[in-house]
Design an enzyme around this catalytic site. Structure first.
Site, PDB file in Angstrom:
ATOM      1  N   ASP A   1      39.304  32.454  41.178  1.00  0.00           N
ATOM      2  CA  ASP A   1      38.161  31.692  41.582  1.00  0.00           C
ATOM      3  C   ASP A   1      38.500  30.368  43.287  1.00  0.00           C
ATOM      4  OD1 ASP A   1      35.347  30.231  41.995  1.00  0.00           O
ATOM      5  OD2 ASP A   1      35.528  29.086  40.087  1.00  0.00           O
TER       6      ASP A   1
ATOM      7  N   ARG B   1      22.777  21.418  36.065  1.00  0.00           N
ATOM      8  CA  ARG B   1      23.629  21.628  36.982  1.00  0.00           C
ATOM      9  C   ARG B   1      24.345  20.157  37.584  1.00  0.00           C
ATOM     10  NH1 ARG B   1      26.580  25.891  41.456  1.00  0.00           N
ATOM     11  NH2 ARG B   1      26.236  27.256  39.394  1.00  0.00           N
TER      12      ARG B   1
ATOM     13  N   GLN C   1      27.607  31.557  33.336  1.00  0.00           N
ATOM     14  CA  GLN C   1      29.087  32.150  33.865  1.00  0.00           C
ATOM     15  C   GLN C   1      29.797  33.440  33.054  1.00  0.00           C
ATOM     16  OE1 GLN C   1      29.367  32.640  37.612  1.00  0.00           O
ATOM     17  NE2 GLN C   1      30.361  34.885  37.034  1.00  0.00           N
TER      18      GLN C   1
ATOM     19  N   HIS D   1      31.926  26.208  32.622  1.00  0.00           N
ATOM     20  CA  HIS D   1      30.950  27.376  33.072  1.00  0.00           C
ATOM     21  C   HIS D   1      29.788  27.731  31.931  1.00  0.00           C
ATOM     22  CE1 HIS D   1      27.666  28.669  35.563  1.00  0.00           C
ATOM     23  NE2 HIS D   1      28.440  29.293  37.145  1.00  0.00           N
TER      24      HIS D   1
ATOM     25  N   ARG E   1      24.320  37.956  35.891  1.00  0.00           N
ATOM     26  CA  ARG E   1      23.711  37.183  35.980  1.00  0.00           C
ATOM     27  C   ARG E   1      22.230  36.499  34.925  1.00  0.00           C
ATOM     28  NH1 ARG E   1      26.037  32.111  37.635  1.00  0.00           N
ATOM     29  NH2 ARG E   1      24.630  30.942  36.359  1.00  0.00           N
TER      30      ARG E   1
ATOM     31  N   CYS F   1      33.597  34.554  39.939  1.00  0.00           N
ATOM     32  CA  CYS F   1      32.370  34.706  39.877  1.00  0.00           C
ATOM     33  C   CYS F   1      31.997  34.278  41.147  1.00  0.00           C
ATOM     34  CB  CYS F   1      32.370  32.958  39.317  1.00  0.00           C
ATOM     35  SG  CYS F   1      32.925  31.555  39.678  1.00  0.00           S
TER      36      CYS F   1
HETATM   37  N1  NVA Z   1      34.571  26.395  40.398  1.00  0.00           N
HETATM   38  C1  NVA Z   1      33.442  26.478  41.396  1.00  0.00           C
HETATM   39  C2  NVA Z   1      32.242  27.755  40.201  1.00  0.00           C
HETATM   40  C3  NVA Z   1      31.325  27.992  41.073  1.00  0.00           C
HETATM   41  C4  NVA Z   1      30.227  28.731  40.769  1.00  0.00           C
HETATM   42  C5  NVA Z   1      33.288  25.044  41.640  1.00  0.00           C
HETATM   43  O1  NVA Z   1      32.642  24.460  40.658  1.00  0.00           O
HETATM   44  O2  NVA Z   1      32.244  25.110  42.385  1.00  0.00           O
HETATM   45  N1   CP Z   2      28.255  31.825  40.377  1.00  0.00           N
HETATM   46  C1   CP Z   2      27.757  30.498  40.683  1.00  0.00           C
HETATM   47  O1   CP Z   2      27.803  29.648  39.475  1.00  0.00           O
HETATM   48  O2   CP Z   2      27.393  30.825  41.549  1.00  0.00           O
HETATM   49  P1   CP Z   2      26.508  29.698  42.758  1.00  0.00           P
HETATM   50  O3   CP Z   2      27.022  28.588  42.533  1.00  0.00           O
HETATM   51  O4   CP Z   2      25.982  30.149  43.501  1.00  0.00           O
HETATM   52  O5   CP Z   2      25.236  29.623  41.322  1.00  0.00           O
END
Ligand code: NVA
Ligand code: CP
Length: 311
Positions: A219, A104, A134, A131, A288, A259
């Site tokens: 989101d 990540r 997801q 993502h 997930r 998500c």
């Molecule tokens: N769009 C959000 C998704 C988190 C799972 C982010 O990148 O923070």
């Molecule tokens: N939806 C998602 O990826 O959640 P986290 O940021 O908690 O991993």
């Protein structure tokens, strides 16, 4: 054979996706019966997190453990990555020691660099661009309720962020219609819209966007790394909050997805997640686990596993 990575949804073709999702459904069934599936014994997943996570970390870590393997959590603060060791060197070192790496990070090209030097599968656990893990869970959830993806209408309300961009990619790959309603300053990047292969449309009116939609999704307004922009984002995105009354305008069978994490009072109303029409959000989060177990099997074993699921 070239190492199979999963940096974007398009790294797998549509038939392979459906096989992974079918395996995910089987693994979920077996999991609910508390029957063990040891398809990845002694396999090790390294997880590099340059950003926070609850769902991604827990689902990957629990997932590989349930399949007989184990996970190692690595943060830049505690590894040589944080002291400037190149990704290319880290990729080559981990390739000697573990069976797959989940990353990540912020810049998507970091994942591409890592994958270029890695002899083991690299999985995108979220980048600023997309993502895909997801979406695997979201697609599994849609299949559970609707039995198909093609020709569904999906409405994305709000920020055209990394998750929205992955929905664009999914629309092209699976042939559903995606309508994005959000302010013009926060639209997805054209590269990702193009991957929608003509299935992506835009609207400035959230009510029009959700009309007839079987899936409504959103989101956060400020993704990780954008926290400093929250004031201007709140101002621009305020007309695009998903509320109970907005869901009224969608299809009678509407499924709401998010998500998570959710920010009540921003992209969703304070009480939306208490509405029965939003209960699939928790199934989506749980999926997930199952979707990524099937993905890890496929990437590590090089085929769809049948172990433990001959029901
Ligand atoms: N769009 C959000 C998704 C988190 C799972 C982010 O990148 O923070
Ligand atoms: N939806 C998602 O990826 O959640 P986290 O940021 O908690 O991993």
């Amino acid at each position: 054979m070239a190492t199979q990575h999963f940096l974007t949804l398009n790294d797998l073709d549509q038939p392979t996706h459906f096989q992974v999702l079918s395996r995910a459904a089987a693994l979920k069934n077996v999991h609910q019966q508390r029957r063990p599936v040891l398809s990845l014994p002694q396999r090790v997943l390294a997880m590099i997190f340059e950003k926070s996570s609850t769902r991604t970390r827990v689902s990957f870590e629990a997932g590989i453990h349930q399949l007989g393997g184990t996970a190692i959590f690595l943060s830049p603060a505690d590894t040589q990555l944080g002291r400037g060791e190149p990704l290319s060197d880290t990729a080559r070192v981990l390739s000697e020691m573990v069976d797959a790496v989940m990353i990540r990070t912020d810049r998507h090209d970091k994942l591409e660099t890592f994958a270029q030097y890695s002899n083991i599968p690299v999985i995108n656990g979220l980048s600023d661009s997309c993502h895909p893990c997801q979406l695997l869970a979201d697609l599994q959830t849609m299949l559970e309720k609707f039995g198909q993806l093609a020709d569904l209408k999906v409405a994305w309300i709000g920020d055209g962020n990394n998750v929205c961009q992955t929905y664009c990619e999914a629309a092209g790959l699976f042939g559903f219609d995606l309508v994005i309603a959000g302010p013009s300053a926060y639209q997805p990047d054209p590269h990702w819209v193009a991957l929608g292969q003509g299935r992506v449309q835009f609207s400035t009116d959230p009510v029009a966007a959700v009309q007839g939609a079987q899936v409504v999704t959103t989101d956060v307004w400020a993704s990780m790394g954008q926290e400093a922009e929250i004031r201007e984002r709140r101002a621009a995105l305020a007309p695009f909050q998903v509320t109970e009354s907005l869901l009224e305008k969608a299809s009678d069978e509407v499924m709401f997805l998010h998500c998570l994490p959710a920010h009540r009072g921003e992209e969703i109303s304070a009480t939306l997640l208490d509405d029965p029409r939003t209960k699939w959000v928790w199934t989506q989060a749980g999926n997930r686990l199952h979707a990524q177990k099937a993905l890890m099997e496929y990437l590590i074993l090089g085929q769809i596993s049948e172990i433990g699921c001959n029901l």
